[in-house]
Design a protein around this motif. Structure first.
Motif, PDB file in Angstrom:
ATOM      1  N   ILE A 161       0.843  -1.204   0.000  1.00 15.64           N
ATOM      2  CA  ILE A 161       0.000   0.000   0.000  1.00 15.64           C
ATOM      3  C   ILE A 161       0.875   1.251   0.000  1.00 15.64           C
ATOM      4  N   ALA A 162       1.943   1.249   0.807  1.00 17.10           N
ATOM      5  CA  ALA A 162       2.836   2.407   0.872  1.00 17.10           C
ATOM      6  C   ALA A 162       3.507   2.666  -0.477  1.00 17.10           C
ATOM      7  N   VAL A 163       3.960   1.602  -1.124  1.00 15.21           N
ATOM      8  CA  VAL A 163       4.614   1.739  -2.424  1.00 15.21           C
ATOM      9  C   VAL A 163       3.644   2.300  -3.468  1.00 15.21           C
ATOM     10  N   ILE A 164       2.426   1.797  -3.476  1.00 14.88           N
ATOM     11  CA  ILE A 164       1.432   2.266  -4.438  1.00 14.88           C
ATOM     12  C   ILE A 164       1.116   3.748  -4.212  1.00 14.88           C
ATOM     13  N   ILE A 165       0.901   4.137  -2.946  1.00 21.39           N
ATOM     14  CA  ILE A 165       0.605   5.540  -2.639  1.00 21.39           C
ATOM     15  C   ILE A 165       1.777   6.430  -3.047  1.00 21.39           C
ATOM     16  N   ALA A 166       3.006   5.997  -2.723  1.00 20.47           N
ATOM     17  CA  ALA A 166       4.188   6.798  -3.045  1.00 20.47           C
ATOM     18  C   ALA A 166       4.344   6.974  -4.557  1.00 20.47           C
ATOM     19  N   MET A 167       4.126   5.907  -5.323  1.00 17.01           N
ATOM     20  CA  MET A 167       4.244   6.011  -6.775  1.00 17.01           C
ATOM     21  C   MET A 167       3.191   6.944  -7.350  1.00 17.01           C
ATOM     22  N   ILE A 168       1.975   6.886  -6.834  1.00 12.41           N
ATOM     23  CA  ILE A 168       0.917   7.779  -7.316  1.00 12.41           C
ATOM     24  C   ILE A 168       1.257   9.236  -6.997  1.00 12.41           C
ATOM     25  N   ILE A 169       1.769   9.474  -5.780  1.00 14.12           N
ATOM     26  CA  ILE A 169       2.158  10.840  -5.399  1.00 14.12           C
ATOM     27  C   ILE A 169       3.262  11.351  -6.313  1.00 14.12           C
ATOM     28  N   MET A 170       4.261  10.512  -6.567  1.00  9.31           N
ATOM     29  CA  MET A 170       5.356  10.934  -7.445  1.00  9.31           C
ATOM     30  C   MET A 170       4.870  11.168  -8.865  1.00  9.31           C
ATOM     31  N   PHE A 171       3.910  10.377  -9.314  1.00 11.56           N
ATOM     32  CA  PHE A 171       3.347  10.554 -10.646  1.00 11.56           C
ATOM     33  C   PHE A 171       2.621  11.896 -10.760  1.00 11.56           C
ATOM     34  N   LEU A 172       1.859  12.242  -9.726  1.00  8.53           N
ATOM     35  CA  LEU A 172       1.030  13.449  -9.776  1.00  8.53           C
ATOM     36  C   LEU A 172       1.820  14.719  -9.473  1.00  8.53           C
ATOM     37  N   PHE A 173       2.804  14.596  -8.559  1.00  9.62           N
ATOM     38  CA  PHE A 173       3.463  15.814  -8.080  1.00  9.62           C
ATOM     39  C   PHE A 173       4.982  15.773  -8.256  1.00  9.62           C
ATOM     40  N   ALA A 174       5.479  14.989  -9.191  1.00 10.12           N
ATOM     41  CA  ALA A 174       6.925  14.816  -9.345  1.00 10.12           C
ATOM     42  C   ALA A 174       7.679  16.138  -9.484  1.00 10.12           C
ATOM     43  N   PRO A 175       7.274  17.050 -10.375  1.00 11.86           N
ATOM     44  CA  PRO A 175       8.028  18.304 -10.512  1.00 11.86           C
ATOM     45  C   PRO A 175       8.031  19.136  -9.228  1.00 11.86           C
ATOM     46  N   ARG A 176       6.885  19.228  -8.561  1.00 10.38           N
ATOM     47  CA  ARG A 176       6.801  20.031  -7.331  1.00 10.38           C
ATOM     48  C   ARG A 176       7.630  19.417  -6.204  1.00 10.38           C
ATOM     49  N   ILE A 177       7.563  18.080  -6.086  1.00 11.86           N
ATOM     50  CA  ILE A 177       8.340  17.399  -5.045  1.00 11.86           C
ATOM     51  C   ILE A 177       9.830  17.595  -5.302  1.00 11.86           C
ATOM     52  N   SER A 178      10.237  17.460  -6.555  1.00 14.61           N
ATOM     53  CA  SER A 178      11.643  17.624  -6.908  1.00 14.61           C
ATOM     54  C   SER A 178      12.126  19.030  -6.582  1.00 14.61           C
ATOM     55  N   ASP A 179      11.342  20.042  -6.932  1.00 13.42           N
ATOM     56  CA  ASP A 179      11.714  21.434  -6.634  1.00 13.42           C
ATOM     57  C   ASP A 179      11.785  21.666  -5.126  1.00 13.42           C
ATOM     58  N   PHE A 180      10.828  21.088  -4.372  1.00 13.01           N
ATOM     59  CA  PHE A 180      10.794  21.282  -2.923  1.00 13.01           C
ATOM     60  C   PHE A 180      12.029  20.678  -2.270  1.00 13.01           C
ATOM     61  N   ILE A 181      12.393  19.445  -2.664  1.00 11.57           N
ATOM     62  CA  ILE A 181      13.570  18.795  -2.089  1.00 11.57           C
ATOM     63  C   ILE A 181      14.834  19.536  -2.491  1.00 11.57           C
ATOM     64  N   HIS A 182      14.845  20.074  -3.718  1.00 12.37           N
ATOM     65  CA  HIS A 182      16.012  20.828  -4.189  1.00 12.37           C
ATOM     66  C   HIS A 182      16.194  22.099  -3.362  1.00 12.37           C
ATOM     67  N   LYS A 183      15.094  22.720  -2.967  1.00  9.39           N
ATOM     68  CA  LYS A 183      15.158  23.938  -2.156  1.00  9.39           C
ATOM     69  C   LYS A 183      15.445  23.630  -0.688  1.00  9.39           C
ATOM     70  N   HIS A 184      15.112  22.417  -0.261  1.00  7.22           N
ATOM     71  CA  HIS A 184      15.312  22.029   1.143  1.00  7.22           C
ATOM     72  C   HIS A 184      16.090  20.709   1.205  1.00  7.22           C
ATOM     73  N   PRO A 185      17.380  20.735   0.882  1.00  2.67           N
ATOM     74  CA  PRO A 185      18.168  19.488   0.831  1.00  2.67           C
ATOM     75  C   PRO A 185      18.301  18.798   2.182  1.00  2.67           C
ATOM     76  N   THR A 186      18.012  19.529   3.282  1.00  5.56           N
ATOM     77  CA  THR A 186      18.085  18.893   4.605  1.00  5.56           C
ATOM     78  C   THR A 186      17.159  17.687   4.689  1.00  5.56           C
ATOM     79  N   LEU A 187      15.987  17.764   4.045  1.00  8.16           N
ATOM     80  CA  LEU A 187      15.039  16.647   4.079  1.00  8.16           C
ATOM     81  C   LEU A 187      15.639  15.407   3.441  1.00  8.16           C
ATOM     82  N   LYS A 188      16.354  15.603   2.337  1.00  8.67           N
ATOM     83  CA  LYS A 188      16.996  14.471   1.667  1.00  8.67           C
ATOM     84  C   LYS A 188      18.054  13.847   2.570  1.00  8.67           C
ATOM     85  N   MET A 189      18.854  14.681   3.218  1.00 11.55           N
ATOM     86  CA  MET A 189      19.909  14.168   4.086  1.00 11.55           C
ATOM     87  C   MET A 189      19.321  13.505   5.329  1.00 11.55           C
ATOM     88  N   LEU A 190      18.211  14.037   5.853  1.00  8.57           N
ATOM     89  CA  LEU A 190      17.553  13.393   6.986  1.00  8.57           C
ATOM     90  C   LEU A 190      17.066  11.995   6.599  1.00  8.57           C
TER      91      LEU A 190
END
Length: 255
Positions: A161-190
């Motif tokens: 269920i987690a994998v399916i939800i995550a893939m759907i989120i990435m499909f729908l919001f991939a550009p926004r998520i990528s920009d957000f993580i790029h602006k806040h690299p601390t989340l990636k390192m955490l």
């Protein structure tokens, strides 16, 4: 079925979804670059294929690993301690996460740019060619996410269920998520830091599953993750952006 709706299961689900999304950004970047080589009218179709193939590959791997980790009969003994196939998977997965995550942290901060070789020389590729590359890329990137799921959740349905939800989120919001993580690299390192903890837990469970269960190690990981994530959210709200954030190494395609 009732076990899927316990507090622990819901926390596992939420934690896994967050980890899968944050850690899946590199996959999204790679796939997006390859998709950009398609004619614009075919990109949506390729993204849909990526989502369904990504879900399919991960579900198959989860079902296989989920079956394996139920094999608890000892294969051999070291002294008085027996090791089953499940223990070996846990130990191997834990070591894999520790090595992979440490290398990833190094590459993100100090390493060379990560590249992916694709054919085409800058020309637009066919849909079949791109789909083939996407499946290969996604399969490679799926291993650490699958091991993470095994380390954080006990039940295979929760992982799926987690994998399916995550893939759907990435499909729908991939550009926004990528920009957000790029602006806040601390989340990636955490997220990468918590993968080190997950790897350690897998090693402990592989060595002594009963002891690990008695210590409730995963609960400590959930608490640490939630606390650190909450602190970083407060930092984002309170701090003034006077300096440019650190730029992590991002994957690139080599023509």
């Amino acid at each position: 079925m009732e076990q899927l709706f316990t507090t622990e299961s819901l926390i596992s689900l939420l934690t896994l979804v967050l980890m899968e999304v944050v850690l899946g950004i590199d996959n999204v970047i790679f796939v997006s670059i390859v998709m950009n080589r398609l004619p614009e009218q075919k990109r949506l179709q390729a993204r849909r294929i990526w989502m369904f193939t990504g879900i399919g590959v991960r579900v198959i791997l989860l079902l296989c690993i989920g079956y394996i980790v139920r094999a608890v009969n000892p294969l051999f003994h070291i002294g008085s301690h027996g090791f089953s196939l499940r223990d070996l998977i846990m130990l191997g997965g834990g070591l894999f996460l520790l090595i992979k995550t440490t290398r990833e942290i190094h590459h993100k901060l100090e390493g060379e740019e990560e590249t992916l070789n694709v054919k085409g020389g800058g020309k637009q590729l066919s849909l079949l060619n791109v789909v083939g590359q996407i499946i290969v890329i996604d399969t490679v990137f799926s291993f650490d996410s699958i091991i993470t799921a095994v380390g954080l959740a006990k039940q295979v349905p929760i992982m799926i269920i987690a994998v399916i939800i995550a893939m759907i989120i990435m499909f729908l919001f991939a550009p926004r998520i990528s920009d957000f993580i790029h602006k806040h690299p601390t989340l990636k390192m955490l997220a990468l830091s918590f993968l080190v903890m997950v790897g350690a837990i897998l090693i402990i469970e592989g060595w002594d599953a009963e002891r690990a269960h008695d210590l409730h190690l995963k609960n400590y990981v959930y608490f640490a993750m939630a606390f650190s994530f909450g602190v970083e959210m407060l930092n984002m709200v309170m701090r003034k952006k006077t300096t440019k954030p650190v730029e992590l190494r991002e994957p690139k395609v080599k023509e």
